[in-house]
Design an enzyme around this catalytic site. Structure first.
Site, short mmCIF file in Angstrom:
data_model
loop_
_atom_site.label_atom_id
_atom_site.label_comp_id
_atom_site.label_asym_id
_atom_site.label_seq_id
_atom_site.Cartn_x
_atom_site.Cartn_y
_atom_site.Cartn_z
CE LYS A 269 -1.89 4.72 -3.19
NZ LYS A 269 -3.17 5.10 -3.79
NE ARG A 343 -12.49 2.77 0.79
CZ ARG A 343 -12.94 3.22 -0.37
NH1 ARG A 343 -13.99 2.66 -0.94
NH2 ARG A 343 -12.38 4.25 -0.96
N1 BES Z 1 -4.42 7.12 0.37
C1 BES Z 1 -5.19 6.96 -0.80
C2 BES Z 1 -5.95 8.22 -1.18
C3 BES Z 1 -5.15 9.44 -1.54
C4 BES Z 1 -4.97 9.80 -2.86
C5 BES Z 1 -4.63 10.27 -0.57
C6 BES Z 1 -4.27 10.94 -3.19
C7 BES Z 1 -3.91 11.40 -0.89
C8 BES Z 1 -3.75 11.75 -2.20
C9 BES Z 1 -6.20 5.84 -0.61
O1 BES Z 1 -5.82 4.82 0.23
C10 BES Z 1 -6.43 5.22 -1.95
O2 BES Z 1 -5.52 4.63 -2.45
N2 BES Z 1 -7.62 5.38 -2.48
C11 BES Z 1 -7.95 4.85 -3.75
C12 BES Z 1 -9.30 4.20 -3.63
C13 BES Z 1 -9.66 3.33 -4.79
C14 BES Z 1 -8.77 2.11 -4.83
C15 BES Z 1 -11.10 2.93 -4.67
C16 BES Z 1 -7.97 6.00 -4.75
O3 BES Z 1 -8.34 7.11 -4.38
O4 BES Z 1 -7.59 5.77 -5.88
MN MN Z 2 -4.77 3.29 -0.82
#
Ligand code: BES
Ligand code: MN
Ligand code: ZN
Length: 489
Positions: A269, A343
């Site tokens: 990230k 997931r």
């Molecule tokens: N934990 C994150 C989602 C999240 C985002 C939680 C903001 C709380 C606040 C999740 O694991 C994630 O990284 N999701 C990605 C999915 C994508 C790679 C398809 C996202 O939301 O960008």
């Molecule tokens: Mn994630």
């Protein structure tokens, strides 16, 4: 401790009284309070409008040290949430004024055309939830919680709702427990720490708690889950909590995403805001706290909580984009993006739970997608289910508890987006549109016939700003919602 009391104000006096006032309607049956409200409304700056505040110190002829009047606005706008916000704000003000104790005037349910419980319950919730500060890491504790909160209620209401303060406290203690876990920094809740903390709290209340370590998870074939923890120096854990006051009937299974920190893995990230990813175990925290509350309430039903707990880190041993793993369910998954890790741990935990417990229904809570926050903002969770009855029950409990959910669709034709050239399915689509829906559709591929609902709590699980009955940090979202659902379905 919160108590319902009736004191003869004239005879015994009251130290700190907090009184709700609307701009258009008398709320109290109490002659002294009616006179106090009249005195307050004599000041031009106080009309009982929403947000109005007035403090009177030792008002003439009244044996009260201070009275805080809070405006609720129009009486027709008074509802569960405004009552929660009222007592929440009252407690926050009390903490700010360094009070030891406070007494809330309970408005007359009749005058509000409401059931007594509908008035008192949210008042108890707002007060209890607001009376909490996360000061574990502060040397100097500037703010102190109130030691005593009382509710001025006539004897008829006290008799009718004698047990209410205790049951509200039990559920709200669950919310506070979840808040503390969510706000805790990730260096203090590595997977085994968090798992052990959950086990310890659960056992105190008599829940059966079982820990599945990485070795067992490997033997059972939780390869999707293990691919997420592969990059971490810490091993994956799965905690299973069981509540069984009754022996018959199918259990309800609750599953919570427990990523103690989500760096994104090799699909790292961006740095900005990454610290928030310590809250990525909010689903697991809410589920654990719900089971603990249910056990303390001696809820008459079978209940199972399943918490897959991992840390998503990049390293030489981490899963790579493009890796293919065989899930517990049997389908192979192409890990197109290592940041779609929630997931991956959920499908193994949920498929295992469906097979093991054959539940009446299953609900999972997960901070699953940023896309859900884009869609619904930071205060409303996304609800996904194809079960109409379950959807109705969850939406209704969400309205009552103000842990609001909004149903989003699971369109059949979107499933094509998750097709993989090499494996049975890929964990993200090539396009990012409809990300929250993609997440739900992915989970659905591993659920077969189990009645199931998925709640994406990425938005409401934590709050930077805090609210009338929640300080900044974890919100404990889901605990009151789940308890309400379990008490009703
Ligand atoms: N934990 C994150 C989602 C999240 C985002 C939680 C903001 C709380 C606040 C999740 O694991 C994630 O990284 N999701 C990605 C999915 C994508 C790679 C398809 C996202 O939301 O960008
Ligand atoms: Mn994630
Ligand atoms: Zn995540």
């Amino acid at each position: 401790m919160m108590r319902l009391r009736w004191v003869d104000i004239e005879k015994n006096g009251v130290k700190n009284l907090i009184v709700p006032v609307t701009q258009d309607r008398e709320l109290t049956d109490h002659p002294i309070i009616a006179r106090l409200v009249e005195a307050a409304k004599g000041y031009p700056e106080f009309k009982g409008e929403k947000g109005d505040e007035l403090i009177l110190y030792r008002p003439d002829g009244f044996p009260v040290e201070r009275v805080l009047f809070l405006g609720l606005g129009k009486s027709e706008a008074v509802n569960r949430e405004t009552l929660r916000a009222f007592t929440g704000k009252g407690v926050q003000k009390g903490i700010g004024m360094k009070l030891e104790e406070a007494m809330f005037e309970v408005p007359s349910p009749k005058r509000l055309d409401r059931d007594p419980k509908e008035v008192l319950e949210p008042m108890l919730e707002g007060a209890f939830l607001a009376n909490h500060r996360f000061t574990r890491y502060k040397k100097e504790k500037k703010e102190r919680e109130l030691a005593r909160i009382a509710f001025l209620a006539p004897r008829s209401i006290q008799q009718q709702l004698r047990r209410l303060p205790e049951s509200v406290e039990t559920v709200c203690r669950g919310t506070l427990l979840a808040r503390e876990w969510v706000s805790m920094p990730a260096n203090e809740k590595r997977p085994e720490d968090f798992a052990r903390a959950v086990m310890a709290e659960a056992r105190k209340t008599g829940l059966k708690a079982t820990l599945y370590t990485e070795k067992t998870l490997r033997q059972k074939g939780f390869n999707a889950l293990l691919s997420v923890s592969a990059g971490s120096e810490r091993q994956a854990q799965m905690v299973v909590l069981e509540h069984a006051t009754v022996k018959t009937g199918k259990p309800v299974v609750l599953v919570g995403k427990g990523v103690t920190f989500d760096t994104g893995g090799i699909n790292l990230k961006p740095g900005q805001g990454m610290d928030e990813m310590k809250t990525d175990m909010s689903g697991a925290a809410a589920v654990a706290a719900t089971l603990i509350a249910a056990s303390r309430l001696k809820m008459k039903r079978r209940l199972v909580g399943v918490l897959p707990i991992v840390e998503n880190m990049p390293s030489g041993s981490a899963a790579r984009p493009g890796d293919i793993v065989k899930s517990f369910f049997g389908k192979t998954v192409e890990i197109a993006n290592t940041d779609a890790e929630g997931r991956l741990i959920l499908i193994d935990a949920m498929a295992w739970a469906a097979k093991t417990y054959k539940p009446e229904f299953m609900i999972d809570l997960a901070t699953l997608t940023g896309a859900c926050v884009v869609a619904l903002g930071e205060k409303i969770a996304g609800l996904f289910t194809e079960d109409e009855a379950l959807a109705g029950a969850i939406l209704e409990s969400g309205e009552r508890t103000f842990e609001r959910c909004w149903r989003l669709p699971m369109p059949e034709d979107y499933k094509d987006l998750l097709k993989s050239d090499l494996a049975d399915i890929r964990n993200v689509a090539e396009s990012r549109w409809g990300g929250a829906i993609q997440g739900a559709l992915f989970l659905a591929e591993f659920m077969e016939k189990t009645r199931w609902a998925h709640i994406d709590i990425a938005g409401p699980a934590s709050a930077k700003k805090g609210g009338p009955y929640c300080s900044p940090g974890g919100t404990g979202f889901g605990v009151r919602l789940l308890c309400d659902i379990l008490e009703r379905v």
